[in-house]
Design a protein around this motif. Structure first.
Motif, short mmCIF file in Angstrom:
data_model
loop_
_atom_site.label_atom_id
_atom_site.label_comp_id
_atom_site.label_asym_id
_atom_site.label_seq_id
_atom_site.Cartn_x
_atom_site.Cartn_y
_atom_site.Cartn_z
N ARG A 1 -7.96 27.14 10.48
CA ARG A 1 -9.34 27.16 9.84
C ARG A 1 -10.17 25.79 10.52
N LEU A 2 -9.46 24.68 10.50
CA LEU A 2 -9.99 23.51 10.69
C LEU A 2 -9.86 23.11 12.11
N LEU A 3 -8.82 23.09 12.69
CA LEU A 3 -8.45 22.87 14.18
C LEU A 3 -8.58 24.04 14.85
N GLY A 4 -8.59 25.30 14.35
CA GLY A 4 -8.99 26.69 15.30
C GLY A 4 -7.69 27.31 15.39
N SER B 1 6.98 3.07 16.91
CA SER B 1 5.53 2.86 16.53
C SER B 1 4.82 2.99 17.73
N GLN B 2 4.07 4.13 17.77
CA GLN B 2 3.13 4.36 18.90
C GLN B 2 1.81 4.73 18.32
N LEU B 3 0.83 4.12 19.38
CA LEU B 3 -0.64 4.49 19.21
C LEU B 3 -1.06 5.56 20.36
N ILE B 4 -2.01 6.36 20.20
CA ILE B 4 -2.48 7.24 20.97
C ILE B 4 -3.66 7.23 21.00
N LEU B 5 -4.61 7.58 22.08
CA LEU B 5 -5.98 7.86 21.96
C LEU B 5 -6.09 8.86 23.33
N ALA B 6 -6.62 9.89 22.91
CA ALA B 6 -7.23 10.82 24.04
C ALA B 6 -8.89 11.00 23.85
N SER B 7 -9.17 11.78 24.92
CA SER B 7 -10.57 12.12 24.98
C SER B 7 -10.64 13.58 25.80
N GLN B 8 -11.17 14.38 24.89
CA GLN B 8 -11.31 15.79 25.32
C GLN B 8 -12.79 16.24 25.60
N ASN B 9 -13.00 17.18 26.47
CA ASN B 9 -14.10 18.14 26.65
C ASN B 9 -14.68 18.55 25.28
N GLY B 10 -13.57 19.29 24.58
CA GLY B 10 -13.93 19.69 23.11
C GLY B 10 -14.89 20.70 23.36
N ARG B 11 -14.82 21.49 24.33
CA ARG B 11 -15.71 22.65 24.68
C ARG B 11 -15.08 23.96 24.36
N GLY B 12 -15.59 24.81 24.10
CA GLY B 12 -15.05 26.50 23.94
C GLY B 12 -14.27 26.58 22.60
N SER B 13 -13.45 27.83 22.77
CA SER B 13 -12.88 28.02 21.30
C SER B 13 -11.67 27.32 21.19
N THR B 14 -11.12 26.56 22.12
CA THR B 14 -10.08 25.42 21.83
C THR B 14 -10.68 24.32 21.40
N GLY B 15 -11.89 24.15 21.16
CA GLY B 15 -12.53 22.83 20.67
C GLY B 15 -13.30 23.49 19.42
N PHE B 16 -12.64 24.13 18.65
CA PHE B 16 -13.31 25.06 17.86
C PHE B 16 -14.24 24.50 16.73
N SER B 17 -13.96 23.31 16.15
CA SER B 17 -15.00 22.48 15.30
C SER B 17 -15.90 21.76 16.23
N PHE B 18 -15.88 21.64 17.40
CA PHE B 18 -16.93 20.83 18.19
C PHE B 18 -17.83 21.75 18.83
N ARG B 19 -17.76 21.44 20.09
CA ARG B 19 -18.73 22.16 21.11
C ARG B 19 -18.27 23.57 21.37
N ASN B 20 -18.41 24.39 20.14
CA ASN B 20 -17.83 25.59 20.34
C ASN B 20 -18.95 26.74 20.19
N PRO B 21 -19.22 27.59 21.14
CA PRO B 21 -20.55 28.36 21.36
C PRO B 21 -20.39 29.49 20.15
N GLY B 22 -19.19 29.83 19.81
CA GLY B 22 -18.93 30.89 18.76
C GLY B 22 -18.92 32.27 19.37
N ASP B 23 -19.04 33.18 18.58
CA ASP B 23 -18.92 34.50 19.17
C ASP B 23 -20.46 34.95 19.39
N ASN B 24 -20.73 35.30 20.39
CA ASN B 24 -22.11 35.78 20.94
C ASN B 24 -22.96 34.78 20.67
N GLY B 25 -22.79 33.59 20.69
CA GLY B 25 -23.57 32.35 20.41
C GLY B 25 -23.96 32.19 18.89
#
Length: 533
Positions: free
Chosen positions: A282-285, A306-330
């Motif tokens: 529900r939160l990550l998709g 001990s490991q530090l990680i930093l990533a940058s994603q487009n965050g677009r579409g259904s795989t970026g659920f809580s972010f730039r997600n256009p949803g179903d039919n807008g």
């Protein structure tokens, strides 16, 4: 040569004098007979040695050598030219002979990869032995040590030099029964069973291998059958990462799952349960948080991991659920989405993580991590989403374990999401809202005997009520799950699981309870790369 030499030796034997006694003649005849038998024995030994070498060469070209057969060089023996006298190859431990072994006429001393091309067979262990992880110059594949190929070895395709690629196929299916007709709503993950009856939601083709001395590559292509038995295809992951950067650094780029928490980076076939955890779906998709991205990680120079990680994603579409997600039919959360292009770095999803692992004892290990994901969403011009997570993992394995059993694993994960929702699609709910949603799951796995694992999981998800929307995804709920898994081998799995769901009422939806049973079965062809601990 031996026969000629023997005859020459015989010819050089002094001729007995005429006055020789009868006893001298008899003794001479016995010597001649003994020499003749010796020559025959030597000739037979030469023939046997030639047959053994020919058999070893054929076996070496067709498959791994037998442990009982003397080892020969991995490269094939040079073929003599027509009309030339064949130079017999033979195994030897003489280092002086091996060091000066000639290569084939006209062939370079080394190949394009800098690997020596000497083709002299030898049983000298210092010559035959290959460093761990080395690649055979003849086949381009990792060398084998014995004639018995383990079932866990990958299907390897030679790529020349030091290139290789492993391929595997994973088929995961489930037979589902539920008291709910809308099982696709009860189950929150896209790879979960979606209907009563048979389901095929994760059929995976996986590739991995060395690109060159600097990079390795991975790819996962997933096929899914929907409720109408139509096939869907998705490139789940396809990325490359560095192999030997200094200072504990590693770079990664392509399409991949975000390193957020414990569950998100894992593929469904390595989940401990047949379905996704509520808070994750529900939160990550439903598909998890993944996308085209770049990532840098740094393993700190500490006495523990001990490991530090930093990533940058487009965050677009259904795989970026809580972010730039256009949803179903807008429409997402009953809000009209903009589906805009990225305006700058603020529209990307930034995903930091810090994880640490400590060995409590030779049989116990604990790993803890904190994660975040920050970016814009599509429900408003300046709407933003922040997700925070914390996870804890503990494992005990007996000091007398056989095949990894017995063991106990405990894993728990908690997430919080702050979602700024923009204005509604019409005047019925024109105001913006900010949702504060959170949830967690905790699970215990007990491998009580080899191949048998019992599991228990508890889920809770709190979704803040909205006074303006009746979106079914905004319903708080909890779940209790129990399962029993049997692994006949590491290439197959059978799992029986029971779920009991409690769905709470809100302004628009009534409460209800749902019972579901899943029988999951899975098989793997080839070797699948190990997943992160």
């Amino acid at each position: 040569m031996l026969l000629i030499a023997s005859r020459e030796g015989w010819a050089q034997t002094p001729t007995p004098a005429a006055s020789a006694t009868a006893s001298d003649v008899a003794a001479l005849r016995e010597q001649v007979q003994a020499l003749t038998e010796t020559v025959k024995a030597l000739q037979q030994q030469v023939k046997d040695q030639q047959a053994t070498l020919e058999k070893a060469n054929i076996t070496g070209n067709q498959g791994p050598q037998s442990e009982a057969t003397p080892s020969v060089a991995s490269a094939p023996l040079p073929t003599p030219l027509p009309g030339a006298s064949a130079q017999e190859s033979f195994p030897t431990t003489d280092s002086s002979v091996v060091a000066n072994a000639p290569t084939a006429p006209g062939a370079p001393a080394v190949n394009a990869n800098g690997t020596p091309t000497g083709q002299f067979p030898t049983t000298d262990e210092s010559v035959v032995a290959t460093p761990a992880g080395a690649i055979s110059s003849a086949t381009g594949a990792p060398p084998t040590e014995t004639s018995t190929r383990s079932l866990t070895q990958p299907i390897t395709i030679a790529g020349g030099g030091k290139n290789y690629m492993n391929i595997s196929f994973d088929g995961m299916f489930a037979l589902a029964g539920s008291s709910a007709r809308d099982l696709s709503h009860i189950e929150v993950g896209d790879h979960d069973p979606q209907q009563r009856g048979f389901n095929a939601r994760n059929i995976e083709l996986a590739f991995d291998g060395a690109v060159d001395p600097y990079f390795e590559g991975f790819a996962n292509v997933v096929f899914k059958l929907d409720n109408d038995n139509e096939t869907e295809v998705e490139v789940e992951e396809a990325f490359m990462q560095t192999t030997n950067l200094p200072f504990g650094l590693q770079l990664k780029g392509g399409q991949f799952f975000a390193a957020f928490g414990r569950l998100n980076p894992m593929h469904p076939h390595v989940w401990d349960f047949a379905d996704d955890a509520l808070v994750h779906g529900r939160l990550l998709g439903p598909d998890g948080l993944r996308g085209v991205a770049a990532q840098v990680s740094w393993t700190l120079p500490t006495p523990w991991y001990s490991q530090l990680i930093l990533a940058s994603q487009n965050g677009r579409g259904s795989t970026g659920f809580s972010f730039r997600n256009p949803g179903d039919n807008g429409i997402f959360f009953s809000r009209e989405t903009t589906d805009r292009e990225a305006r700058g770095l603020q529209d990307f999803v930034w995903i930091p993580r810090w994880e640490n692992s400590v060995d409590l004892s030779p049989t116990q290990v604990v790993l803890a991590g904190v994660s975040g994901a920050f970016g814009s969403n599509e429900t408003g011009a300046n709407a933003r989403t922040q997700i925070y997570g914390g996870d804890l993992f503990y494992k005990w394995k007996s000091a007398h374990a056989e095949g990894g059993f017995p063991f106990v694993k405990w894993q728990t994960e908690m997430m919080y999401r702050r979602f700024e929702a923009g204005r509604g699609v019409d005047e019925s709910f024109p105001v913006a809202e900010t949702f504060h949603d959170w949830g967690l799951y905790s699970q215990v796995l007990w491998g009580f005997r080899k191949g048998w694992v019992a599991g228990l999981r508890g889920d809770y998800l709190h979704m803040q009520n909205s006074r303006f929307t009746d979106d079914q995804d905004r319903q708080s709920r909890s779940r209790i799950s129990a399962n029993l898994s049997w692994y006949p081998t590491e290439f197959s799995k059978l799992r029986l699981q029971y779920n009991h769901d409690f769905l709470e009422s809100n302004f628009f939806l009534a409460d209800r309870e749902v019972d579901s049973v899943f029988l999951q079965f899975e098989f793997i062809l080839g070797a699948h790369g190990a997943h992160k601990f």
